[in-house]
Design an enzyme around this catalytic site. Structure first.
Site, PDB file in Angstrom:
ATOM      1  N   ARG A   1       8.061  10.856  22.287  1.00 18.02           N
ATOM      2  CA  ARG A   1       7.282  11.199  21.096  1.00 18.02           C
ATOM      3  C   ARG A   1       6.745  12.613  21.265  1.00 18.02           C
ATOM      4  NH1 ARG A   1       9.663   7.426  19.823  1.00 18.02           N
ATOM      5  NH2 ARG A   1       9.007   5.468  18.868  1.00 18.02           N
TER       6      ARG A   1
ATOM      7  N   LYS B   1       7.041   4.651   4.165  1.00 18.71           N
ATOM      8  CA  LYS B   1       6.544   6.033   4.058  1.00 18.71           C
ATOM      9  C   LYS B   1       7.617   6.919   3.400  1.00 18.71           C
ATOM     10  CE  LYS B   1       3.197   7.686   5.354  1.00 18.71           C
ATOM     11  NZ  LYS B   1       1.858   7.868   4.721  1.00 18.71           N
TER      12      LYS B   1
ATOM     13  N   LYS C   1      -2.907   1.448  19.053  1.00 15.73           N
ATOM     14  CA  LYS C   1      -1.896   2.481  19.275  1.00 15.73           C
ATOM     15  C   LYS C   1      -1.840   2.852  20.760  1.00 15.73           C
ATOM     16  CE  LYS C   1      -1.267   2.721  14.756  1.00 15.73           C
ATOM     17  NZ  LYS C   1      -2.009   3.556  13.836  1.00 15.73           N
ATOM     18  N   LEU C   2      -0.700   3.390  21.210  1.00 12.16           N
ATOM     19  CA  LEU C   2      -0.446   3.517  22.647  1.00 12.16           C
ATOM     20  C   LEU C   2      -1.586   4.170  23.438  1.00 12.16           C
ATOM     21  CD1 LEU C   2       1.603   3.133  25.011  1.00 12.16           C
ATOM     22  CD2 LEU C   2       2.283   5.503  24.599  1.00 12.16           C
TER      23      LEU C   2
ATOM     24  N   ALA D   1      10.273   3.187   6.527  1.00  8.78           N
ATOM     25  CA  ALA D   1      10.966   3.064   5.234  1.00  8.78           C
ATOM     26  C   ALA D   1       9.959   3.131   4.088  1.00  8.78           C
ATOM     27  CB  ALA D   1      11.750   1.754   5.180  1.00  8.78           C
TER      28      ALA D   1
ATOM     29  N   THR E   1       0.830  -1.225   0.000  1.00  5.04           N
ATOM     30  CA  THR E   1       0.000   0.000   0.000  1.00  5.04           C
ATOM     31  C   THR E   1       0.856   1.263   0.000  1.00  5.04           C
ATOM     32  OG1 THR E   1      -2.030  -0.899   0.910  1.00  5.04           O
ATOM     33  CG2 THR E   1      -1.551   1.388   1.458  1.00  5.04           C
TER      34      THR E   1
ATOM     35  N   ASN F   1       7.080   8.013  26.954  1.00  9.02           N
ATOM     36  CA  ASN F   1       5.888   7.156  26.947  1.00  9.02           C
ATOM     37  C   ASN F   1       5.340   6.913  28.349  1.00  9.02           C
ATOM     38  OD1 ASN F   1       6.041   6.916  24.186  1.00  9.02           O
ATOM     39  ND2 ASN F   1       7.212   4.997  24.248  1.00  9.02           N
TER      40      ASN F   1
ATOM     41  N   TYR G   1       7.737   0.243   8.383  1.00 11.34           N
ATOM     42  CA  TYR G   1       6.716   1.289   8.198  1.00 11.34           C
ATOM     43  C   TYR G   1       7.359   2.590   7.740  1.00 11.34           C
ATOM     44  CZ  TYR G   1       3.765   5.250   9.469  1.00 11.34           C
ATOM     45  OH  TYR G   1       3.085   6.448   9.449  1.00 11.34           O
TER      46      TYR G   1
ATOM     47  N   ASP H   1      10.949  -4.767  24.628  1.00 10.38           N
ATOM     48  CA  ASP H   1      10.931  -3.592  23.758  1.00 10.38           C
ATOM     49  C   ASP H   1      10.585  -3.954  22.305  1.00 10.38           C
ATOM     50  OD1 ASP H   1      11.148  -0.939  23.148  1.00 10.38           O
ATOM     51  OD2 ASP H   1      13.258  -0.747  23.725  1.00 10.38           O
ATOM     52  N   ARG H   2      10.158  -2.935  21.564  1.00  8.93           N
ATOM     53  CA  ARG H   2       9.934  -3.051  20.113  1.00  8.93           C
ATOM     54  C   ARG H   2      11.308  -3.152  19.437  1.00  8.93           C
ATOM     55  NH1 ARG H   2       6.765   2.030  17.600  1.00  8.93           N
ATOM     56  NH2 ARG H   2       4.912   0.813  18.090  1.00  8.93           N
TER      57      ARG H   2
ATOM     58  N   THR I   1       4.849  11.269   7.738  1.00 13.40           N
ATOM     59  CA  THR I   1       5.156  11.131   9.162  1.00 13.40           C
ATOM     60  C   THR I   1       6.547  11.661   9.494  1.00 13.40           C
ATOM     61  OG1 THR I   1       5.570   9.459  10.851  1.00 13.40           O
ATOM     62  CG2 THR I   1       5.865   8.744   8.607  1.00 13.40           C
ATOM     63  N   ASP I   2       6.747  12.007  10.769  1.00 14.55           N
ATOM     64  CA  ASP I   2       8.093  12.405  11.220  1.00 14.55           C
ATOM     65  C   ASP I   2       9.027  11.197  11.310  1.00 14.55           C
ATOM     66  OD1 ASP I   2       6.983  11.153  13.466  1.00 14.55           O
ATOM     67  OD2 ASP I   2       7.379  12.814  14.844  1.00 14.55           O
ATOM     68  N   GLU I   3       8.462   9.964  11.267  1.00 11.32           N
ATOM     69  CA  GLU I   3       9.306   8.777  11.448  1.00 11.32           C
ATOM     70  C   GLU I   3      10.300   8.587  10.310  1.00 11.32           C
ATOM     71  OE1 GLU I   3       7.624   5.239  12.962  1.00 11.32           O
ATOM     72  OE2 GLU I   3       6.179   6.287  14.219  1.00 11.32           O
TER      73      GLU I   3
END
Ligand code: NAD
Ligand code: DAU
Length: 355
Positions: free
Chosen positions: A222, A162, A197-198, A160, A98, A257, A158, A288-289, A132-134
């Site tokens: 964040r 975007k 989401k968190l 990468a 996508t 967080n 994700y 952790d992620r 996104t800022d990511e």
């Protein structure tokens, strides 16, 4: 009219609802209705002739070509994406499909449509890509916030995907002259935020008496922006942004967080006190992620300087509204949390050990 893609998701549906709060200009809303798309976000628009919903994929060129030539929008705003970082780690293929291939196909449809417009319509047409800022990667504790000229350094499948889509959008301006705009925004929160989401996850788990999973040491930072502020920024960029430019959007609300989680717990203590103890007691530090970005921070001064945009909400005011929305819309969350969503919860959290 305008064509919005992904307008049944979190930010897209807020954008469509806010749009009709400000204008009467019709919106064609193209959304594939993946697990994240939810038509109940748009119930208030039922029977409203200004809103034309079409279920479909941005990568379905035949459908998109047809929508463009039939409705002749003056702008396309692209929200459609796979958006959850954790899902991109367990299953990146959908993100490539996508976010990269889908955006490419959408750009190709727009290119075909745009080149047939007469000169005046060509000049005024806009393709606004919501990013996104990511894409900028991660910051150290003392690094300056991301600006529009920060080099891209995405770290997850994700981000990468975007980043790749942002590059394609940029290239379609430089190569073909399509008047594109790109926004790179920080973490949104607010009504209709999907509970994977968190912030919505913490609210719904807290109310259900479940653990509040905090990844790693919870000190990742964040920048949080209330969703209607993001929607206002997008409208402003659409209206007055310079074609070919990118605009950072942020809330000047950097928070770790664990502080976000504790703030939510404290608000819930006031509004829905537990029979015993406090919501903070439910916090659980978990594995952790992988590749977890430590800090994001956005320098949004270009948008303020050039287009006079500033966020209206502080984190304090926005999170209070958000918690209140979830307390009065528990049925919305309950409807999502059945079926396939449970499979995701099992997949993401079952193997995460306690820290
Ligand atoms: P979301 O996951 O809540 O919604 C995405 C929507 O896109 C869903 O309605 C889904 O059905 C639809 N969709 C997915 N694939 C599609 C396809 N191939 N064709 C048509 N529709 C498709 O996402 P969100 O949080 O609302 O994010 C919207 C956009 O904003 C994304 O591009 C995301 O990268 C970007 N963004 C999000 C945030 C955030 O904090 N949520 C911050 C900055 C930028
Ligand atoms: O920065 C903008 C991005 O913000 C958007 O581009 C993404 O689409 C959006 O999902 C969001 O990405 P994050 O990964 O920052 O959001 P998420 O809500 O998944 O996580 C926020 C932080 O909380 C992150 O540091 C990971 C952490 N976290 C998340 C979950 C789901 C936890 O500690 N526990 C959790 O259970």
């Amino acid at each position: 009219m305008i064509l919005v893609t992904g307008g049944a998701g979190f930010i897209g549906s807020n954008f469509v609802l806010d749009w009709f709060g400000n204008f009467d200009e019709p919106v064609v809303n193209l959304d594939k209705l993946t697990y994240a798309g939810n038509l109940s976000n748009l119930t208030s628009l039922q029977g409203d002739a200004r809103h034309i919903f079409v279920r479909g994929d941005i990568g379905n060129s035949e459908l998109v070509d047809e929508l463009l030539t039939y409705h002749r929008p003056r702008a396309v705003i692209n929200f459609a994406a796979e958006s959850h970082v954790d899902r991109s780690i367990t299953g990146p293929a959908a993100f490539i499909e996508t976010n990269i291939n889908g955006t490419f196909k959408l750009l190709e449809s727009v290119r075909r449509y745009w080149k047939e417009l007469d000169e005046g319509d060509k000049d005024s047409f806009r393709f606004l890509h919501v990013s996104t800022d990511e894409v900028y990667g991660t910051l150290g504790p003392d690094d300056a916030p991301f600006t529009e000229s920060t080099a891209y350094a995405p770290n997850s499948p994700y981000s990468a995907s975007k980043a790749a889509s942002d590059h394609l959008v940029r290239a379609y301006h430089h190569t073909y002259g399509i008047p594109v705009l790109t926004t790179n925004c920080s973490n949104n929160y607010g009504p209709y935020h999907f509970p994977e989401k968190l912030i919505p996850l913490v609210i719904s788990n807290a109310l259900a008496g479940k653990a509040l999973p905090v990844y790693g040491d919870g000190r990742q930072v964040r920048d949080w922006l209330y969703v209607s502020d993001h929607c206002a920024a997008i409208r402003r960029v659409l209206d007055a942004g310079q074609p070919g430019e990118t605009y950072n959007v942020g809330g000047w609300n950097e928070m770790a967080n664990i502080e976000v989680v504790q703030t939510i717990c404290d608000i819930l203590d006031q509004h829905r006190p537990k029979a015993q103890g406090r919501y903070r007691d439910q916090v659980q530090f978990v594995t952790d992620r992988p590749g977890h970005d430590r800090r994001y921070a956005i320098d949004a001064r270009k948008l303020e300087r050039e287009l006079d945009w500033k966020p209206a909400e502080t984190f304090e005011s926005g999170i209070a509204k958000t918690v209140e929305w979830y307390l009065t819309n528990e049925a919305w969350v309950d409807a999502i949390q059945s079926g396939a969503y449970q499979d995701w919860v099992e997949q993401n959290y079952a193997q995460r050990g306690r820290q």
